[in-house]
Design an enzyme around this catalytic site. Structure first.
Site, PDB file in Angstrom:
ATOM      1  CE  LYS A 148      19.386  41.126  91.818  1.00  0.00           C
ATOM      2  NZ  LYS A 148      20.710  40.851  92.345  1.00  0.00           N
ATOM      3  CD  GLN A 203      21.678  37.483  93.395  1.00  0.00           C
ATOM      4  OE1 GLN A 203      21.661  38.276  92.465  1.00  0.00           O
ATOM      5  NE2 GLN A 203      21.196  37.795  94.581  1.00  0.00           N
ATOM      6  CG  ASP A 240      26.095  43.556  91.948  1.00  0.00           C
ATOM      7  OD1 ASP A 240      24.944  43.918  92.248  1.00  0.00           O
ATOM      8  OD2 ASP A 240      26.429  42.365  91.791  1.00  0.00           O
TER       9      ASP A 240
HETATM   10  N1  L34 Z   1      25.732  40.296  93.310  1.00  0.00           N
HETATM   11  N2  L34 Z   1      24.350  39.644  95.040  1.00  0.00           N
HETATM   12  C1  L34 Z   1      24.698  40.561  94.123  1.00  0.00           C
HETATM   13  N3  L34 Z   1      24.034  41.728  93.975  1.00  0.00           N
HETATM   14  C2  L34 Z   1      22.976  42.018  94.773  1.00  0.00           C
HETATM   15  O1  L34 Z   1      22.365  43.196  94.668  1.00  0.00           O
HETATM   16  C3  L34 Z   1      22.572  41.084  95.724  1.00  0.00           C
HETATM   17  N4  L34 Z   1      21.467  41.259  96.528  1.00  0.00           N
HETATM   18  C4  L34 Z   1      21.544  40.797  97.911  1.00  0.00           C
HETATM   19  C5  L34 Z   1      21.964  39.325  97.865  1.00  0.00           C
HETATM   20  N5  L34 Z   1      22.988  39.052  96.864  1.00  0.00           N
HETATM   21  C6  L34 Z   1      23.306  39.899  95.865  1.00  0.00           C
HETATM   22  C7  L34 Z   1      20.201  41.247  96.110  1.00  0.00           C
HETATM   23  O2  L34 Z   1      19.882  41.297  94.934  1.00  0.00           O
HETATM   24  C8  L34 Z   1      20.116  40.983  98.378  1.00  0.00           C
HETATM   25  N6  L34 Z   1      19.350  41.191  97.167  1.00  0.00           N
HETATM   26  C9  L34 Z   1      17.950  41.277  97.120  1.00  0.00           C
HETATM   27  C10 L34 Z   1      17.271  41.630  95.967  1.00  0.00           C
HETATM   28  C11 L34 Z   1      15.900  41.702  95.931  1.00  0.00           C
HETATM   29  C12 L34 Z   1      15.161  41.431  97.043  1.00  0.00           C
HETATM   30  C13 L34 Z   1      15.816  41.089  98.205  1.00  0.00           C
HETATM   31  C14 L34 Z   1      17.197  41.016  98.239  1.00  0.00           C
HETATM   32  C15 L34 Z   1      13.688  41.490  96.962  1.00  0.00           C
HETATM   33  O3  L34 Z   1      13.142  41.760  95.925  1.00  0.00           O
HETATM   34  N7  L34 Z   1      12.992  41.218  98.059  1.00  0.00           N
HETATM   35  C16 L34 Z   1      11.535  41.216  98.076  1.00  0.00           C
HETATM   36  C17 L34 Z   1      11.005  39.859  98.486  1.00  0.00           C
HETATM   37  C18 L34 Z   1      11.474  38.765  97.586  1.00  0.00           C
HETATM   38  C19 L34 Z   1      10.995  37.403  98.013  1.00  0.00           C
HETATM   39  O4  L34 Z   1       9.778  37.238  98.151  1.00  0.00           O
HETATM   40  O5  L34 Z   1      11.832  36.501  98.185  1.00  0.00           O
HETATM   41  C20 L34 Z   1      11.060  42.295  99.034  1.00  0.00           C
HETATM   42  O6  L34 Z   1       9.960  42.782  98.871  1.00  0.00           O
HETATM   43  O7  L34 Z   1      11.817  42.609  99.961  1.00  0.00           O
END
Ligand code: L34
Length: 284
Positions: free
Chosen positions: A51, A95, A118
């Protein structure tokens, strides 16, 4: 067709960067997003870092407040209160998940609804279900953008959502309904889940179980959106809720993990931050 959320997010972030570049001159400052991370859950650390990185790419000011998981709920509410009252803060995100000793509902409700990037605040949730203007939750919003990018027709289609969380399952069901899909929400108590999912033209999987959806649960030609971000227990590698290899040949469109829904979640967070900023600036 494998649809890349990473590529679409990059394209949309590029457009946002151009838009934000004009804000300093027009409004005297850029949007400011504050992310609060309690504890050191490795997944959360990674997403919060993502983020901050996306904010830098778009030109949004990002402050990440890190606190140990030993802080009290009262302390956290105090931080939120200060941010609510800070005119230089446009978006606040706590988060999730929070440590067990905290009441997440109470913490979310403490965020000013018009800084709730959010879209989790009860006022935003109510507005979503009443089809009134609101901040839309990032992951559901990102999923709809992905479907549109892939030219998936949603209207009149059978959409099945597996998972009924406040963060993904319920709001994405509502957004699909608003796009005129016929929506079924399945969950852990659903009987004959495979039978239900096999009828889906559009299958959204958000259950948090590594590689749970197998090929025989997917209809030929279905659109499969994988919201899961899990570590494969054997390899330690990132994987989704869908057994990608088993489903990729059956699906007409499918999202990968990583590089699918995750980057779109972050991209939509940037959009929501700009939206909250502009709402405030245009009210003045
Ligand atoms: N308050 N909590 C709040 N807001 C959110 O919108 C979230 N979420 C979920 C968990 N808790 C939260 C997220 O941000 C899930 N989530 C989230 C955000 C980004 C990614 C995955 C979940 C992401 O960028 N995933 C990458 C891989 C990241 C890695 O290597 O760890 C992908 O390509 O899927």
């Amino acid at each position: 067709m494998v649809i890349s959320g990473k590529e679409l997010a990059a394209e949309l972030k590029g457009k946002m960067a151009e838009q934000v570049a004009g804000f300093e001159e027009k409004y005297g400052r850029v949007p400011h997003l504050v992310v609060i991370l309690v504890g050191e859950d490795p997944g959360s650390v990674s997403y919060v870092t993502g983020k901050a990185k996306a904010s830098a790419e778009v030109g949004i000011k990002n402050t990440t407040i890190r606190r140990p998981d030993t802080i009290s709920e009262e302390e956290l509410l105090g931080i939120i209160d200060d941010l609510n009252n800070d005119d230089g803060v446009d978006g606040i995100l706590v988060q999730l998940p929070l440590p067990k000793h905290m009441d997440s509902d109470k913490v979310i409700a403490a965020i000013r609804y018009d800084k709730d990037v959010d879209g989790f605040h009860p006022a935003n949730t109510a507005a979503l279900w009443l089809k009134q203007p609101c901040v839309k939750p990032c992951t559901p919003k990102g999923i709809i953008e992905l479907l549109k990018k892939a030219n998936v027709e949603i209207s009149g289609k059978n959409a099945v959502v597996i998972g009924r969380s406040n963060i993904v399952g319920l709001p994405v069901a509502k957004l699909l309904l608003d796009e005129n899909a016929t929506v079924t929400v399945a969950h852990s108590r659903t009987k004959n889940l495979g039978e239900v999912t096999s009828k889906a033209d559009i299958l959204i999987v958000a259950i948090g179980r590594p590689m749970f959806v197998k090929g025989d649960m997917v209809k030929e030609g279905a659109v499969v959106i994988d919201v899961g971000v899990n570590r494969n227990p054997e390899t330690g590698k990132l994987c989704g809720d869908v057994d990608f290899a088993a489903c990729v040949d059956k699906a007409s469109v499918i999202t990968p993990v990583p590089g699918g829904v995750g980057p779109m979640t972050i991209c939509c967070l940037m959009q929501n931050t700009i939206e909250c900023f502009l709402n405030k600036m245009n009210k003045k």
